[in-house]
Design a protein around this motif. Structure first.
Motif, mmCIF file in Angstrom:
data_model
loop_
_atom_site.group_PDB
_atom_site.id
_atom_site.type_symbol
_atom_site.label_atom_id
_atom_site.label_comp_id
_atom_site.label_asym_id
_atom_site.label_seq_id
_atom_site.Cartn_x
_atom_site.Cartn_y
_atom_site.Cartn_z
ATOM 1 N N PRO A 68 3.368 -18.983 0.239
ATOM 2 C CA PRO A 68 4.393 -18.672 1.385
ATOM 3 C C PRO A 68 3.461 -17.341 1.961
ATOM 4 O O PRO A 68 3.082 -16.457 1.192
ATOM 5 C CB PRO A 68 5.542 -18.175 0.974
ATOM 6 N N GLU A 69 3.027 -17.466 3.239
ATOM 7 C CA GLU A 69 2.776 -16.144 3.839
ATOM 8 C C GLU A 69 3.203 -15.013 3.434
ATOM 9 O O GLU A 69 2.712 -13.930 3.332
ATOM 10 C CB GLU A 69 2.406 -16.409 5.244
ATOM 11 N N GLN A 70 4.623 -14.988 3.710
ATOM 12 C CA GLN A 70 5.287 -13.667 3.415
ATOM 13 C C GLN A 70 5.125 -13.035 2.020
ATOM 14 O O GLN A 70 4.930 -11.814 1.795
ATOM 15 C CB GLN A 70 6.899 -13.660 3.654
ATOM 16 N N ALA A 71 5.081 -14.036 1.130
ATOM 17 C CA ALA A 71 5.044 -13.661 -0.315
ATOM 18 C C ALA A 71 3.786 -13.145 -0.699
ATOM 19 O O ALA A 71 3.475 -12.015 -1.601
ATOM 20 C CB ALA A 71 5.463 -14.532 -1.463
ATOM 21 N N LEU A 72 2.557 -13.804 -0.172
ATOM 22 C CA LEU A 72 1.059 -13.147 -0.279
ATOM 23 C C LEU A 72 1.190 -12.034 0.329
ATOM 24 O O LEU A 72 0.358 -11.088 0.021
ATOM 25 C CB LEU A 72 0.251 -14.312 0.300
ATOM 26 N N GLY A 73 1.573 -11.854 1.382
ATOM 27 C CA GLY A 73 1.139 -10.615 2.400
ATOM 28 C C GLY A 73 2.046 -9.674 1.602
ATOM 29 O O GLY A 73 1.303 -8.317 1.423
ATOM 30 N N GLN A 74 3.088 -9.614 0.854
ATOM 31 C CA GLN A 74 3.621 -8.671 -0.002
ATOM 32 C C GLN A 74 2.821 -8.486 -1.214
ATOM 33 O O GLN A 74 2.570 -7.189 -1.593
ATOM 34 C CB GLN A 74 5.206 -8.947 -0.346
ATOM 35 N N ALA A 75 2.114 -9.311 -1.637
ATOM 36 C CA ALA A 75 1.489 -9.358 -3.024
ATOM 37 C C ALA A 75 0.065 -8.300 -2.732
ATOM 38 O O ALA A 75 -0.311 -7.513 -3.382
ATOM 39 C CB ALA A 75 1.209 -10.807 -3.440
ATOM 40 N N PHE A 76 -0.421 -8.471 -1.498
ATOM 41 C CA PHE A 76 -1.547 -7.990 -0.949
ATOM 42 C C PHE A 76 -1.325 -6.717 -0.052
ATOM 43 O O PHE A 76 -2.543 -5.920 0.051
ATOM 44 C CB PHE A 76 -2.631 -8.981 -0.394
ATOM 45 N N GLY A 77 -0.186 -6.526 0.443
ATOM 46 C CA GLY A 77 0.361 -5.459 0.965
ATOM 47 C C GLY A 77 -0.272 -5.575 2.378
ATOM 48 O O GLY A 77 -0.602 -4.598 3.070
ATOM 49 N N VAL A 78 -0.398 -6.835 3.136
ATOM 50 C CA VAL A 78 -0.874 -6.947 4.343
ATOM 51 C C VAL A 78 0.126 -7.835 5.074
ATOM 52 O O VAL A 78 1.011 -8.265 4.648
ATOM 53 C CB VAL A 78 -2.179 -7.597 4.221
ATOM 54 N N SER A 79 -0.218 -7.837 6.434
ATOM 55 C CA SER A 79 0.652 -8.779 7.321
ATOM 56 C C SER A 79 0.243 -10.188 7.062
ATOM 57 O O SER A 79 -0.676 -10.590 6.467
ATOM 58 C CB SER A 79 0.520 -8.355 8.800
ATOM 59 N N ARG A 80 1.415 -10.974 7.455
ATOM 60 C CA ARG A 80 1.204 -12.271 7.298
ATOM 61 C C ARG A 80 0.053 -12.951 8.399
ATOM 62 O O ARG A 80 -0.464 -13.992 8.021
ATOM 63 C CB ARG A 80 2.476 -13.199 7.896
ATOM 64 N N THR A 81 -0.280 -12.212 9.413
ATOM 65 C CA THR A 81 -1.403 -12.665 10.346
ATOM 66 C C THR A 81 -2.872 -12.625 9.524
ATOM 67 O O THR A 81 -3.579 -13.485 9.537
ATOM 68 C CB THR A 81 -1.432 -11.646 11.249
#
Length: 222
Positions: free
Chosen positions: A43-56
């Motif tokens: 999931p884009e949102q979960a990965l974004g949170q894991a890396f501290g970046v936006s979904r973009t």
């Protein structure tokens, strides 16, 4: 299909925001290390949170992995990792051999000193990771060596074709390589560079076939 509710820690201590170019190798190494098993949802949102970046930013990384056939993306579906079975693995390896044997011949004719220097730098990084016991990073860099070799050959359609095969091969190696094997492809890569430097097309082709033979012999596909 495995969920991604509990993604592994993908951000080093003290890090804040990363760019797509920094996230790609970390995510790829996590895939090769099977911290993210085949079939895992991404999931884009979960990965974004894991890396501290936006979904973009995550979308760009997943797009690159999708181009390389490591990730499956479909409209209105969460991206997920591929799970190549032995039959698919054999098909990838067969297609790769067809491409690489042509590309290495072209590379002998077209290699420039600066490109040979870049190849040596890649092999040196691969060697360092191998000697540190960082197997998956070494496998990923070994794949990058072959993609760089395709650029040296200067045939864009074949290079794009290989770009969809080499990362998948890295995943296949990580999944199916026999645990008793010592993956030290950097030595074979160094020998290929020497053949390119000599302009020895016959030796380069023989070395490439031997290299691919050894790679396939290490895999438990039966």
């Amino acid at each position: 299909m495995k969920g991604a509710h509990h993604l592994p820690d993908l951000l080093a201590a003290g890090e804040t925001r990363l760019c797509a170019e920094q996230i790609y190798p970390r995510l790829f190494d996590a895939i090769l290390e099977q911290r993210l098993p085949p079939g895992t949802l991404l999931p884009e949102q979960a990965l974004g949170q894991a890396f501290g970046v936006s979904r973009t930013v995550i979308r760009r990384v997943l797009g690159r992995l999708s181009d390389q056939q490591v990730v499956v993306q479909r409209p209105s579906h969460t991206a997920h990792l591929v799970a190549p079975d032995p039959h698919q693995a054999r098909q990838v390896l067969s297609a790769r051999r067809l491409a690489e044997t042509t590309l290495i011949t072209l590379a002998v004719e077209r290699a420039r000193p600066e490109q040979l220097k870049q190849l040596r730098q890649l092999v040196e990084r691969e060697r360092v990771h191998h000697e540190k016991g960082e197997r998956c990073a070494a496998i990923r860099l070994g794949g990058e060596f072959h993609l760089k070799l395709a650029q040296v050959a200067d045939n864009a359609p074949l290079s794009r074709f290989l770009n969809g095969l080499v990362p998948m091969t890295s995943l296949i190696i990580a999944r199916y390589e026999s645990p008793c094997c010592d993956h030290c492809a950097w030595q074979e890569h160094a020998a290929l560079i020497e053949a390119l430097e000599r302009g020895d097309a016959q030796s380069a082709l023989a070395l490439m076939n031997e290299h691919l033979d050894r790679l396939e012999a290490k895999l438990r596909l039966d």
